[in-house]
Each structure stands twice: as structure tokens, then as C-alpha cells.
Design a protein around this motif. Sequence first.
Motif, PDB file in Angstrom:
ATOM      1  N   GLY A   1       6.340   1.005  13.831  1.00 41.10           N
ATOM      2  CA  GLY A   1       7.235   1.439  12.918  1.00 41.10           C
ATOM      3  C   GLY A   1       7.751  -0.005  12.476  1.00 41.10           C
TER       4      GLY A   1
ATOM      5  N   LEU B   1       3.492   0.143   5.779  1.00 40.94           N
ATOM      6  CA  LEU B   1       4.271   0.641   6.715  1.00 40.94           C
ATOM      7  C   LEU B   1       3.541   2.223   7.096  1.00 40.94           C
ATOM      8  CD1 LEU B   1       8.047   0.103   5.979  1.00 40.94           C
ATOM      9  CD2 LEU B   1       6.562  -1.027   7.720  1.00 40.94           C
ATOM     10  N   PRO B   2       3.113   2.828   6.094  1.00 43.31           N
ATOM     11  CA  PRO B   2       2.255   4.037   6.456  1.00 43.31           C
ATOM     12  C   PRO B   2       1.162   3.643   7.076  1.00 43.31           C
ATOM     13  CG  PRO B   2       3.294   4.195   4.258  1.00 43.31           C
ATOM     14  CD  PRO B   2       3.527   2.954   4.633  1.00 43.31           C
TER      15      PRO B   2
ATOM     16  N   GLY C   1       0.734   3.948  15.279  1.00 39.99           N
ATOM     17  CA  GLY C   1       1.880   3.984  16.053  1.00 39.99           C
ATOM     18  C   GLY C   1       2.833   2.634  16.136  1.00 39.99           C
TER      19      GLY C   1
ATOM     20  N   LEU D   1       1.043  -5.424  12.979  1.00 38.43           N
ATOM     21  CA  LEU D   1       1.741  -4.931  11.985  1.00 38.43           C
ATOM     22  C   LEU D   1       1.581  -6.231  10.789  1.00 38.43           C
ATOM     23  CD1 LEU D   1       3.620  -3.314  10.184  1.00 38.43           C
ATOM     24  CD2 LEU D   1       5.361  -4.352  11.210  1.00 38.43           C
TER      25      LEU D   1
ATOM     26  N   GLY E   1       1.892   2.831  10.553  1.00 36.60           N
ATOM     27  CA  GLY E   1       2.472   3.981  11.188  1.00 36.60           C
ATOM     28  C   GLY E   1       1.248   4.767  11.842  1.00 36.60           C
TER      29      GLY E   1
ATOM     30  N   THR F   1      -7.183   2.288   8.114  1.00 36.64           N
ATOM     31  CA  THR F   1      -5.915   2.870   7.908  1.00 36.64           C
ATOM     32  C   THR F   1      -5.109   2.421   6.729  1.00 36.64           C
ATOM     33  OG1 THR F   1      -4.936   0.921   9.050  1.00 36.64           O
ATOM     34  CG2 THR F   1      -5.642   2.834  10.673  1.00 36.64           C
TER      35      THR F   1
END
Length: 944
Positions: free
Chosen positions: A298, A289-290, A296, A273, A293, A345
Motif C-alpha cells: 500500500g 500504487l495500483p 499487496g 514499492l 497494490g 503488474t
Amino acid sequence: MLYGREHEQAAVDDLLAQARDGRSGALLLRGEAGIGKTALLDDAVERAGKAFRVIRAAGVEYEAELPFAGLSLLLASGLDRLDVLPGPQRRALETAFGLGDGSAEPGTAPAAGAADRLLVGLATLGLLAELAAERPLLCVIDDVQWLDKASLDALLLAARRLQAEGVALLLAARTEGGAAPFDRRLGLPELRVAALAEADATRVLTERAGPDLPAAVRDRLLAEAAGNPLALTELPVASGPQAHTAAGLPLTSRLLIAFHGQVTGLPPATQTLLLVAAAEESGELDVVLPAAGALGIGAEHLTPAEETGLVTVAPDRRIAFRHPLLRSAILQRAPHHQRLTVHRTIAEALPEGDRRTWHLALAATAPDAALADALERTAVRTGRRGGHGGAAAYERAARLTPDRDGATRRLVLAAEAATEEGELARAEALADEAAARTDSPLAHALLDHVRATAHFWRGSYPTAYRLLLDAALAVDHSTADGTADDTAGGTAGGTAGTAGGTAGGTAIEPAHAARMLFQAFHAAWYAGEEPVADVLDRLAALPLAADDPVAPLARYLPAAVLPALGRPAAALPAAREAVEAARRAGAESPADLVQLCGATLILGRDEETVDLGGELVAEARAKGALGVMPTLQFFLAEAELFHGRHADAELTATEALALAQDTGQHQWVSQLSALLAYLAALDGRTDRCTELAATSLATTGPQTAAPAAGHPWAQWALALHDLGQGRAAGAADRLHALTTGPHRHHVSATRAVPDLVEAAVRLGTPDRAAEPYERFARWTAAADRPWAEALRLRCQALLGPDELAEPAYLAALDLHATTHRPFEHARTALLYGEWLRRTRRRTDARPHLTAALETFDRLAAHPWSTRARTELSATGTPAPQAPLTPLNSLTPQELQIARLAAQGLTNRDIAAQLFLSPRTVAHHLYKAYPKLGITSRTALPTVL
């Protein structure tokens, strides 16, 4: 609590005190990574308190190629006040921030002339002033070394023009460590933040590690930290009380290791993260955060990093790392495949746009035609916004382009964009790479144009001239024989775009050969007479359609210049006719008419220069086409000077010099400094003249080996100063070199010949002026202007024989009476009066000397007033003292503002015209009132 920073805090306090008093200022803190710059910025915000409005931003390493990223963050809170800005500035800032498409209102230029960074800087100035309207403003920018260049340039321009707004601009930049230490000189007051003294370092370490730290460990940590506060706080955590750090590495590398060691102790999901947050340049949780996500992970996985203090989440929902080095450590030590995944991502979490495109490009591992097309569109948008980064986008697009010709075309565009962004070495490297990939004559012509531009800005004028000449011929020949191909096709930006190409590729239009020759003429002007004539001969022979926008200039330029070189040419049309013809054909005004304006001076059409130059300057000002204003104002100031309008010339040149400095136009900084040096010589400001001449001669731009562009004007200025002070020998030496050297065809060298004649005759060596006088006589015949013939007759009178002097003087004075050039008229009257007195005709001399003295006094030409006063006294007539005029006590900017206020303009109107803030306008007016003996603007029309 800061230890050992009393000196730095005092400097910041002074900056804040200035802002409280309504004055603006700037301060740049420089120092190595971790030395405490950010802590000083935080301390400044705390010291400012609620009495200040505070705005903050910081450079981010991965945003360096995104134009205006830093500026948009800094000014976000003030975007609701954009309506107070003048239209061109507002549109420029809206376009830069992606809030508009750059479309303009009728009669105005599109979005800062489609790429005028100056307007964005002026808009930044206006918005900062507006934000400081109610209370002083503290503007804090950290990590300037990572700030994108477009944002930094805009902020620097604003900083140079801040005067009386109550704005404190506080910046910090890293100077050592990392891949690219920031050593650029910004022209701002600087303070180097040094290492802490041992006593202060010990206090910091004790506070961090506790008082029970063993002495041996304490001494080792103090030695390794070397007074660096960040090292004193992080190394103990990384190494523990007994372990040794990697002491053989530079301090920054050891800090990176220390930070990475803290990250590796976190759960794997938290580490990932943090990598997403480090790679996503803005730190926006709505993106981070998306993206996480999709892997996987949070939001709950952020908690361990928050608990250890590595990151915080700000109220605006942005993740902030404890220190920029922490972000660098995470990015540098992540495996390559993991960084690729993260960028992919992030791209998927972003909406369509340039940020998404760049993250996809960073994730790409193989050619991708669609992504390359998207990057090219990003490059085009970057150019339209006036930002830097287009070259990087074009180059990355080329690397991702599957077909060879398409990749080559994008390399050409990258080279052109790099040239426009001032990255000359990068431009040449890209040009060399592109050239090795293609045999297309058109592509090579465009690349030679890139190389020529680099050589020109370095001062290699002969090389630039030859490259441009060859490129123009290649374009002309390849178009004529039909060998054009898609490799040379361009887009909406850069030289290929002006050549008429599209993304699909078309032939370069013949008119582009003319544009290359126009640029070749510019280079040839500094290379010598023969190159100038060669370019003009080729330009005159170039077949151009009668309705082509460049055709009128292509016809005008040879007719205006070749006769001045003693060569035959077609009849010179009126400049107004050429301008109207160009406009009817669709020429872009004022950009396409700049060279024509300057050409009017070459054959002495000074009245046309005043008319056309004034019109084009007003048009450029109204449209926001500020990039061409220094050039136009230089030509206008020359013409105003030649007409004896010295105060107007100084106003014009002073404003132009500030604009040239703001836009980094070294050529015009040199030229305008020299012109202002000449004006200083006229009124006897010795220190000012020598200072400006030195600036002119030293201003050559980066990587330049050739003499400064202002060298001819600077030599004339210094020679005129010598002549005014009675130093004829020094004047003659300078002027002989100027009028017989490689720049003898320049406007300043041609107009300096009468001064050479006067100096040489005073020395008793008239033969030194013989050859330049013969050239000047041929020039006056070609110019066919009464004032020019008057100067030639004055030279003839000086050169003799003595029995023919009086008829020549009288004929010259008769011609002067038909023109309005008071300074030269007075100089002729002075010389004639001196001649009459020497021949013992004192009574006849008095009226001429009296008239000369009155003119010199009115023009504040003090050296010549002194000379005329001495001569008049020698005739037995007491000379009156010089009248005192309050206008002479005003600075050029005060006079300019006072004149506009006298016309009824408001402070905001004046600020828009002169690119200042309204509060600065008010400040100068209040300084002018007591000098003029008045108390309000209503009295200005009377005294002015």
C-alpha cells in the motif's frame, strides 16, 4: 549551497542574461555520474527566479524506446497553445503525443508526411517561442543520455533555430559510467563539469559527515571520491566512519553499491514499492500504487523511503528519486523473476496502449502470438508518429512470434525500420539474421534493399547499386514465376509496406522493382556512367502497367539521361506531361516526383526545372513534406543559378542547407554547401568559397569511405574561383580532372566544360580540353537548347582557328540574345571584347566590354567586373565605378524575410513559411531596415 562551481554558474548566468535581453541560447553540461550536473540545473532554476517561466524534463532509462516521451513531458504545460502553430506543425506534434491520429485537412499531407520528424522539431520551436512570449523561458532537460532519440532530435532542431525568442535551453548529460556513456556530439555549446578541487571537496565532505570525522577516514573518502560531489555525500553514509568501500570498482559502480546499501535497510515492502516505481518510467502514483497494490503493498509503505530522502512525491503526483543512479541501482540488483513480476503488474495497471504493450513484452518469458501482434501495431504507430523505436518493437515482436515465417517477416520489418532510423549496423545484423532463416527470393530481395541502403549511406555506391539491381531483378523474376510467399509480406511501414504486402503476406507488386531501380539509379549516379546506363536499360525494359503511378517516371528517366551518355533513347516528353500523367495515376506528390524534377537538368531542360521545382517546393512547404525539400531546393537552386538568378539561387540553397542540416541529410549538406561555394566564387568571396567547399568535401556522413556527394560541385566552385582570380593553371587542373573523371556525366561536370576550355586556352594548352569539348558538343546536340549551343560556339571560338573566332562569337551572342542567361551572355561578350582588343579593334571592343561590365556589376560578379573594367580601360575608355546597391548588404535570410514582408505577409505568416519563430522574423526585419535606409515595412516594396 554549491561549492567550487563559480565558473559553471557564470556560464549559466550568461545564458539567463541573454534570455532576459530577448536572445536565445543553449548550453549542454557534460560530466560523469554524480559530478553535480543536476545540482547546477537546480541552481539555475533558483537563479532564474520568478522572472522566468520554467519547464523541466529528464530522460528515463526505460523510456529510451518510447518516442517523444521526454518531449511530451517537457511541453505538457504548453499544449493549450497548440492552436497558434501552423497546421502541419500542430498536427505533427499532436500525432507525436498521441493527441491525434495524423489525419490531415484536405489538400495537406497526413501528420508530417506520416513520418517527418522535422515538423515535430519545428513545432517544438514554435511552442517554445510561444511559451516565451510573455517572459523569458528556461527550458531544463536532465539526463539527456536517456532521452528518447525522437525527443532529442526535436529539441536539437529547435535549439539550432532559436535566435531572438528569449529562450534559455539548459541540458545535462552523463559522459562516463553506466552501460552506454553518452558521447554523441550535439552541435551545442558545451561545458564539461569537472571534479571539485580538494578544498571544495573537503567542505562538501565536512558538511555531510561533520567536523569530527577522523583524519584518516576523511583522507580515504576524499581519495576515493576524487572530487565527485555525489560520492562525497553518499559514500560516508554507505560505509560508515570506519568501513572501506569496494575501492577496486569504478566510481559509478561504487555509487550503485552505496545506493543499494541504503535501500536494503528499508522494509521489504518498501523495497518492492521502490522497484515498481523504478520500473514504471513516468513515476505516476496513479500507476505505481495500483501496480504495487496488486502485490499487496500500500501507499503507506512509501513513507520509509520518503523519510530517508531516497524519494519525494512532486505536486504533480510523480515519484522522483534522489538521483538517477538510485533508480539504476534498484533495477540492476533486483532478481530477474522479481523484475518480470513487477513489469506484469505495471502493465495490468496501465490502460490499453503502447506503454502497456512494452511492459507486457518486458515481462514475457515465452512466445506469445497476441502480444507479438500488439507489438507490431506499436511499431506501426511509432513509424506514423515519426519516432524512433519501431525497430526495437518489431524485433521484440519477432522474438515473441511462435511461427518461424511470421518471426522472419518481423525481423525483415525490424531491419527496414532500423535503416530508416539510421541504425545501419543494427539494420545489417537484423538483415543477416532474417536472411539465415528463409529461402524466399522476395525476402532476400527486401533484405538486400536494407543492406543496399546501409552501403549507400556509407558511400559504398558500387555495392549499393549492385545489391539494388539484383534485388529488383529478384523481385521481378519471382513475381513473374509466381514464387512469392508470405515471408516477404510487409505492413504499413517500411519497404515491405511500399511493396504492397500486408500482415498476412502477399506478392510484391512489379512496381516495387521499379522503385528499387530508382534507388539503384541514385547509387549508380555516384558509381559511374556504365552502372547508370545498366540501370536505365533495365528500367526501360521493365513491364509496367500504363496506369501505374511509377510508369511516367520509369519512361522519363531513360529518355532524359541516356542521350546525355551518348546512347539512343525514346523521345523525351515534356516534364509537365510526365508529371500530370503520374498524378492522374495516383503518384504521391511531391515525394514521387522528386527524381523527375532532378532529371530535367540532365539534358538542359532548366526552364522545366524552375517551373516544376518551384511548384513542388511550394507544395512540400504547404503540406509539411519537409523531408524532400532539401533535394527539391537543390535542383531549383541549380536551375536558378544557370538562369543567372544568383540571389534567388543563394536564398533557395541557404534555406535548403539549414533544412538538410536539421534532418541529418549528409548528401544534401555536401551538395548544397558546394553549390553555395560556387555562388561565393561568382562574386569573389574568397574565404566564404573555400570554407563552404571544405565543408562540402568533409561532409560524408557516418561510416562513409567514398568521396563527398558534393565533390563535383565543390571542384567546379574552387576552379571557378581560380579562374576569376586569374589562376588559370589551378582551374584547368581541377576542371580537367572533373570533366574526364568518373563523375563526368554529372550536371556540374557537363556545365563546367566551357570553363575548362577558357582555362586551357589561357594556358596555351587547348588540347587538354579537346576530349571534354567533343563530349560537350554531343551533349549540346542532344540537349537542343539555344543557350547550350551558344556556349558550344563560345568554346569553338576560343579553341580556334583564329580566323573563325569572330563568326563563332557573333553567332553565340545572337543565341544568347534569345535566352535570359545574363551571366553567360556577359562572359561571352567579355571574351569577344578581349579578342577584339587583342586584334587592335578597340572601338569595336568597347560596346561589348561595356555591356559585360554592366551585367557583372548588376549581378555583383566582382571578379568578372574587375576583369571587364581592366579590359575596358585598356581600350582607352574610362570604366565607371561599380554602383552601390543596399540589397548587397543584406544577409540571405534578411533578404528573404524582407521580400516576403514586402508582399504583405505578417511576421507570423513569414515564420510559418520559413520555419522560424515570429520574434526571429521581427529581429531580422529590424536589422534590415537601416541597411536599406528605411524605418518601416511599408517602405519595403519601394526599395526592393
